[in-house]
Design a protein around this motif. Structure first.
Motif, PDB file in Angstrom:
ATOM      1  N   CYS A  46      21.683  15.123  14.185  1.00  0.00           N
ATOM      2  CA  CYS A  46      20.402  15.220  14.407  1.00  0.00           C
ATOM      3  C   CYS A  46      19.897  14.247  15.522  1.00  0.00           C
ATOM      4  O   CYS A  46      20.311  12.965  15.446  1.00  0.00           O
ATOM      5  CB  CYS A  46      19.362  14.959  13.287  1.00  0.00           C
ATOM      6  N   CYS A  49      17.360  11.334  13.604  1.00  0.00           N
ATOM      7  CA  CYS A  49      18.243  10.345  12.633  1.00  0.00           C
ATOM      8  C   CYS A  49      19.529  10.326  12.701  1.00  0.00           C
ATOM      9  O   CYS A  49      20.109   9.262  12.173  1.00  0.00           O
ATOM     10  CB  CYS A  49      17.741  10.852  11.072  1.00  0.00           C
ATOM     11  N   PHE A  53      24.757  17.275  10.508  1.00  0.00           N
ATOM     12  CA  PHE A  53      24.444  18.564   9.604  1.00  0.00           C
ATOM     13  C   PHE A  53      25.110  19.739  10.044  1.00  0.00           C
ATOM     14  O   PHE A  53      25.411  19.902  11.233  1.00  0.00           O
ATOM     15  CB  PHE A  53      22.980  18.586   9.965  1.00  0.00           C
ATOM     16  N   CYS A  81      17.012  17.915  12.195  1.00  0.00           N
ATOM     17  CA  CYS A  81      17.532  18.535  10.845  1.00  0.00           C
ATOM     18  C   CYS A  81      16.127  18.870  10.322  1.00  0.00           C
ATOM     19  O   CYS A  81      15.160  18.479  11.044  1.00  0.00           O
ATOM     20  CB  CYS A  81      18.138  17.376  10.082  1.00  0.00           C
TER      21      CYS A  81
END
Ligand SMILES: [Zn+2]
Length: 91
Positions: A46, A49, A53, A81
């Motif tokens: 992401c 962050c 994912f 995300c």
């Protein structure tokens, strides 16, 4: 007379002709081809962050927001995300 709000809802050649803004020639949603390429480029992480994912848990986001004339191109795409995308709010 078509107001700005009315133009915002549209996509394609007509709003482009009316406004001269090329971003109306793009679809607002990123196609899978762009999203997959950006996802690979970000090493499946992401952009906000930094967590990893799977592709299906990420969403394409416009660096320059669509409402500000941002185009749906690979240069203007980052993968976020779902949580970060939601926190970032409307685009
Ligand atoms: Zn995130």
């Amino acid at each position: 007379m078509i107001g700005d709000d009315e133009i915002q809802k549209q996509q394609g050649i007509i709003p482009y002709v009316l406004t001269g803004d090329k971003h109306y020639l793009d679809l607002r949603a990123f196609p899978d081809k762009i999203k997959l390429a950006v996802w690979e480029k970000q090493n499946h992480k992401c952009a906000i962050c930094g967590k990893e994912f799977d592709y299906q848990f990420m969403e394409g986001d416009h660096f320059t927001p669509w409402r500000d004339g941002g185009r749906t191109t690979i240069e203007n795409c980052q993968m976020l995300c779902r949580e970060c995308n939601r926190r970032k709010g409307g685009k």
